[in-house]
Design an enzyme around this catalytic site. Sequence first.
Site, PDB file in Angstrom:
ATOM      1  N   GLN A  33     -16.892  11.720 -21.115  1.00  0.00           N
ATOM      2  CA  GLN A  33     -17.377  11.993 -22.478  1.00  0.00           C
ATOM      3  C   GLN A  33     -18.090  10.756 -23.038  1.00  0.00           C
ATOM      4  OE1 GLN A  33     -17.175  15.026 -24.109  1.00  0.00           O
ATOM      5  NE2 GLN A  33     -18.505  14.046 -25.608  1.00  0.00           N
ATOM      6  N   LYS A  62     -13.939  21.714 -24.843  1.00  0.00           N
ATOM      7  CA  LYS A  62     -14.246  21.896 -23.420  1.00  0.00           C
ATOM      8  C   LYS A  62     -13.002  22.360 -22.670  1.00  0.00           C
ATOM      9  CE  LYS A  62     -18.055  18.636 -23.602  1.00  0.00           C
ATOM     10  NZ  LYS A  62     -18.568  17.298 -23.417  1.00  0.00           N
ATOM     11  N   ASP A  90     -22.603  17.489 -15.774  1.00  0.00           N
ATOM     12  CA  ASP A  90     -23.473  17.173 -16.903  1.00  0.00           C
ATOM     13  C   ASP A  90     -24.927  17.003 -16.448  1.00  0.00           C
ATOM     14  OD1 ASP A  90     -22.316  17.223 -19.400  1.00  0.00           O
ATOM     15  OD2 ASP A  90     -21.462  15.204 -19.248  1.00  0.00           O
TER      16      ASP A  90
END
Length: 302
Positions: free
Chosen positions: A98, A54, A121
Site C-alpha cells: 500500500q 481490499k 497493481d
Amino acid sequence: MSAQILDGKGTAQAIRAEIKEDVDRFVAETNVQPTLAVILVGEDPASQVYVRNKESACVKAGMRSLMYRLPATTSNDELVKLVEKLNRDETVHGVLVQLPLPKGLDEKRILDLIDPRKDVDAFHPENVGLISQGRPRFLPCTPYGIQQLLIRYKIETAGKRVVVIGRSDIVGKPMALLMLQKGLGGDATVTVCHSRTTNLPEIAREADILIAAIGKAEFVTADMVKPGAVVVDVGMNRVEREIVNENGETEIVSKLVGDVAFDEVKEVASWITPVPGGVGPLTVTMLLNNTLKGARLQVQGR
Ligand code: NAP
C-alpha cells in the site's frame, strides 16, 4: 440537459459478482484459493481504510486475504525480506504494497522487488513494458476499471479524442496507454496534459472523453468541457465546506469531492462519473480481477 451518470458502484457490483462466480469455478477445478497479500506500513488513516476495503472485497469474492500491518519504523531490509518471502510463497498469488510508504522507505526498490507474476497493481517495470507493447499481463487497477466502465456503458472510444489530465505512473500514464491500445475500449487519439501544459482548457475542450486525474478539488469547470463530452473523474479530494444544518446553523463539514466541478459540468457533459460512487469502487474490483488472473497464471506455471 443534465448528463447521465456512469454508475461505477453498480458496475463494480456486477463485475464483482462475475468474479465471484469465476473464483468459485477456479477453486472447484484447481483446489487453489486465490490469495492476495497486502502490506501496510505505518498508520496513514486513508491507507488503513483502503486496505480494509481490499481485504473485505477479497473475502466477499471467495478469495483469501493476508494482511501484514507493519510499524512506521520498519526498515527497508525488513520490508525486502517480507516481500521476498511472499514472492517465494506458492500459496500467495498477488502481492500489494500500500502506497505511500512512510518516509525513509525506498518505494521504487520495494515495488521493483515484487515478483512480476504477483504484481497485481501492475507497477513493476516488466508489467509496464508489457502494457506499452500492447500485450499486458496485468492492467493497473484504476485505468482498467475506467476502461471497463466505458465498455460496459457502450461508450465508443475508437477514433475519439481522449484527453487525460494527469501523468502519474498510477493513473494518468497507464490510462493514456490503455486508451491508445488496439481493440475494444481503445483505438482512441490520446492527449495527456499535466502541470506544465499550456492552454489546458483549450485542449480539454477538444475531448470527446475527458479523464481528470489531477488531485485538485473541482479543477475541471464547465468551460473546459465540450458539450456532449463524456467526463470521468478520478480525483478524490477531502475538502471542508460550510453548510447550513437543519437548525439553520452554519457548520463546517468534511466532504469528498472529485477533480471535476460536478454540479456545473453535468449540465454540459453527456455522461459523467460521480464522486463518490464513480471510479473508486472499480479500482478495488479490478484488483480482485488481477488476483484471480495471478492465481490462474501461477497454476498454469506461467
Ligand atoms: P499525482 O501522482 O499527484 O499526479 C497528479 C497529476 O496531475 C500530475 O501528473 C500533475 O502534473 C497533474 N497536475 C497537478 N496539478 C495540475 C494542474 N494545475 N494542471 C494540470 N495538471 C496538473 O496523483 P494521482 O496518483 O495520479 O491521483 C490523482 C487523483 O486521483 C488524486 O485525487 C487521487 O486521490 C485520485 N485517485 C483515485 C483513485 C480511485 O480509485 N478513485 C485511484 C488513484 C488515484 P505534473 O506531473 O506535471 O506534476
